[in-house]
Design a protein around this motif. Structure first.
Motif, PDB file in Angstrom:
ATOM      1  N   PHE A  37      -0.184   0.555 -10.174  1.00  0.00           N
ATOM      2  CA  PHE A  37      -1.570   0.846  -9.539  1.00  0.00           C
ATOM      3  C   PHE A  37      -1.457  -0.088  -8.345  1.00  0.00           C
ATOM      4  N   ARG A  38      -2.534   0.197  -7.327  1.00  0.00           N
ATOM      5  CA  ARG A  38      -2.628  -0.694  -6.186  1.00  0.00           C
ATOM      6  C   ARG A  38      -4.196  -0.956  -5.875  1.00  0.00           C
ATOM      7  N   GLN A  39      -4.490  -1.926  -5.294  1.00  0.00           N
ATOM      8  CA  GLN A  39      -6.000  -2.280  -4.752  1.00  0.00           C
ATOM      9  C   GLN A  39      -5.835  -2.850  -3.485  1.00  0.00           C
ATOM     10  N   ALA A  40      -6.418  -1.843  -2.670  1.00  0.00           N
ATOM     11  CA  ALA A  40      -6.716  -2.199  -1.036  1.00  0.00           C
ATOM     12  C   ALA A  40      -7.865  -3.075  -0.862  1.00  0.00           C
ATOM     13  N   PRO A  41      -7.573  -3.840   0.196  1.00  0.00           N
ATOM     14  CA  PRO A  41      -8.981  -4.586   0.535  1.00  0.00           C
ATOM     15  C   PRO A  41     -10.264  -4.107   0.157  1.00  0.00           C
ATOM     16  N   GLY A  42     -10.941  -4.641  -0.467  1.00  0.00           N
ATOM     17  CA  GLY A  42     -12.352  -4.164  -0.608  1.00  0.00           C
ATOM     18  C   GLY A  42     -12.613  -2.970  -1.323  1.00  0.00           C
ATOM     19  N   LYS A  43     -11.566  -2.453  -1.964  1.00  0.00           N
ATOM     20  CA  LYS A  43     -11.821  -1.201  -2.585  1.00  0.00           C
ATOM     21  C   LYS A  43     -11.316  -1.318  -4.127  1.00  0.00           C
ATOM     22  N   GLY A  44     -11.311  -0.157  -4.889  1.00  0.00           N
ATOM     23  CA  GLY A  44     -11.044  -0.460  -6.482  1.00  0.00           C
ATOM     24  C   GLY A  44      -9.532  -0.041  -6.525  1.00  0.00           C
ATOM     25  N   LEU A  45      -9.402  -0.359  -8.066  1.00  0.00           N
ATOM     26  CA  LEU A  45      -8.031  -0.061  -8.127  1.00  0.00           C
ATOM     27  C   LEU A  45      -7.463   1.412  -8.432  1.00  0.00           C
ATOM     28  N   ASP A  46      -6.354   1.670  -7.718  1.00  0.00           N
ATOM     29  CA  ASP A  46      -5.933   3.001  -7.715  1.00  0.00           C
ATOM     30  C   ASP A  46      -4.663   3.278  -8.212  1.00  0.00           C
ATOM     31  N   TRP A  47      -4.522   4.452  -9.075  1.00  0.00           N
ATOM     32  CA  TRP A  47      -3.126   4.828  -9.785  1.00  0.00           C
ATOM     33  C   TRP A  47      -2.278   5.095  -8.567  1.00  0.00           C
ATOM     34  N   VAL A  48      -0.788   4.692  -8.573  1.00  0.00           N
ATOM     35  CA  VAL A  48      -0.074   5.230  -7.607  1.00  0.00           C
ATOM     36  C   VAL A  48       0.924   6.023  -8.350  1.00  0.00           C
ATOM     37  N   SER A  49       1.731   5.575  -9.445  1.00  0.00           N
ATOM     38  CA  SER A  49       2.768   6.274 -10.107  1.00  0.00           C
ATOM     39  C   SER A  49       3.090   6.130 -11.440  1.00  0.00           C
ATOM     40  N   TYR A  94      -0.175  -4.611  -5.284  1.00  0.00           N
ATOM     41  CA  TYR A  94       0.555  -3.673  -6.299  1.00  0.00           C
ATOM     42  C   TYR A  94       0.554  -4.438  -7.500  1.00  0.00           C
ATOM     43  N   TYR A  95       0.301  -3.291  -8.633  1.00  0.00           N
ATOM     44  CA  TYR A  95       0.395  -4.064 -10.014  1.00  0.00           C
ATOM     45  C   TYR A  95       1.183  -3.110 -10.726  1.00  0.00           C
ATOM     46  N   CYS A  96       2.063  -3.684 -11.729  1.00  0.00           N
ATOM     47  CA  CYS A  96       2.939  -3.034 -12.648  1.00  0.00           C
ATOM     48  C   CYS A  96       1.819  -2.928 -13.834  1.00  0.00           C
ATOM     49  N   THR A  97       2.075  -1.968 -14.572  1.00  0.00           N
ATOM     50  CA  THR A  97       1.216  -1.682 -15.846  1.00  0.00           C
ATOM     51  C   THR A  97       2.013  -1.126 -16.939  1.00  0.00           C
ATOM     52  N   LYS A  98       1.648  -1.584 -17.959  1.00  0.00           N
ATOM     53  CA  LYS A  98       2.116  -0.661 -19.284  1.00  0.00           C
ATOM     54  C   LYS A  98       1.283   0.497 -19.361  1.00  0.00           C
ATOM     55  N   GLY A 108       0.081  -8.992 -10.084  1.00  0.00           N
ATOM     56  CA  GLY A 108       0.228  -8.268  -8.922  1.00  0.00           C
ATOM     57  C   GLY A 108       1.111  -8.792  -7.883  1.00  0.00           C
ATOM     58  N   ILE A 109       1.259  -8.059  -6.623  1.00  0.00           N
ATOM     59  CA  ILE A 109       1.881  -8.524  -5.624  1.00  0.00           C
ATOM     60  C   ILE A 109       1.532  -8.069  -4.392  1.00  0.00           C
ATOM     61  N   GLN A 110       1.316  -8.979  -3.293  1.00  0.00           N
ATOM     62  CA  GLN A 110       0.810  -8.348  -2.164  1.00  0.00           C
ATOM     63  C   GLN A 110       1.649  -7.546  -0.938  1.00  0.00           C
ATOM     64  N   VAL A 111       1.369  -6.481  -0.702  1.00  0.00           N
ATOM     65  CA  VAL A 111       2.214  -5.622   0.190  1.00  0.00           C
ATOM     66  C   VAL A 111       1.235  -5.373   1.503  1.00  0.00           C
ATOM     67  N   THR A 112       1.790  -6.038   2.845  1.00  0.00           N
ATOM     68  CA  THR A 112       1.025  -5.820   3.888  1.00  0.00           C
ATOM     69  C   THR A 112       1.830  -5.088   4.908  1.00  0.00           C
ATOM     70  N   VAL A 113       1.240  -4.116   5.149  1.00  0.00           N
ATOM     71  CA  VAL A 113       1.808  -2.950   6.595  1.00  0.00           C
ATOM     72  C   VAL A 113       1.126  -3.183   7.706  1.00  0.00           C
ATOM     73  N   SER A 114       1.712  -4.068   8.591  1.00  0.00           N
ATOM     74  CA  SER A 114       1.413  -4.161   9.872  1.00  0.00           C
ATOM     75  C   SER A 114       2.176  -4.598  10.977  1.00  0.00           C
ATOM     76  N   SER A 115       1.960  -4.364  12.097  1.00  0.00           N
ATOM     77  CA  SER A 115       2.896  -4.503  13.288  1.00  0.00           C
ATOM     78  C   SER A 115       2.155  -5.996  14.025  1.00  0.00           C
TER      79      SER A 115
END
Length: 115
Positions: A37-49, A94-98, A108-115
């Protein structure tokens, strides 16, 4: 007790790649569905895969389909998320979940995509 620990996050430029790892203990990993799952800044938790215990079934959020790949090694109680062609909208914790749920998850672990 159940433990899930994410690693491998960081800062990456758009178009780059990262591999997240999730090491687990305290439950029957080889018979458990696992998810990211992942949580973007200011948003809720979303399922990813999600991935089935045998790895035969994998599913992805539409926006990451074709760019992300989920995998696991039951002998090592470990799961990964290979992320390619990362975009700014992938920035999140990003969160690993059972199971296919966010009820039991790591810190959770932070992933930042930026130039």
């Amino acid at each position: 007790q159940v433990q899930l620990v994410e690693s491998g996050g960081g800062l990456v430029q758009p178009g780059g790649s990262l591999r997240l790892s999730c090491t687990t203990s305290g439950f029957d990993f080889s018979h458990s569905w696992m998810s990211w799952f992942r949580q973007a800044p200011g948003k809720g938790l979303d399922w990813v895969s999600s991935i089935s215990p045998s790895s035969l079934s994998k599913s992805y959020l539409d926006s990451v389909q074709g760019r992300f790949n989920i995998s696991r090694n039951n002998a090592e109680n470990t799961m990964w998320l290979h992320m390619n062609n990362l975009q700014s909208e992938d920035t999140a914790v990003y969160y690993c979940t059972k199971d296919i749920s966010d009820a039991i998850r790591g810190r959770g672990i932070q992933v930042t995509v930026s130039s």
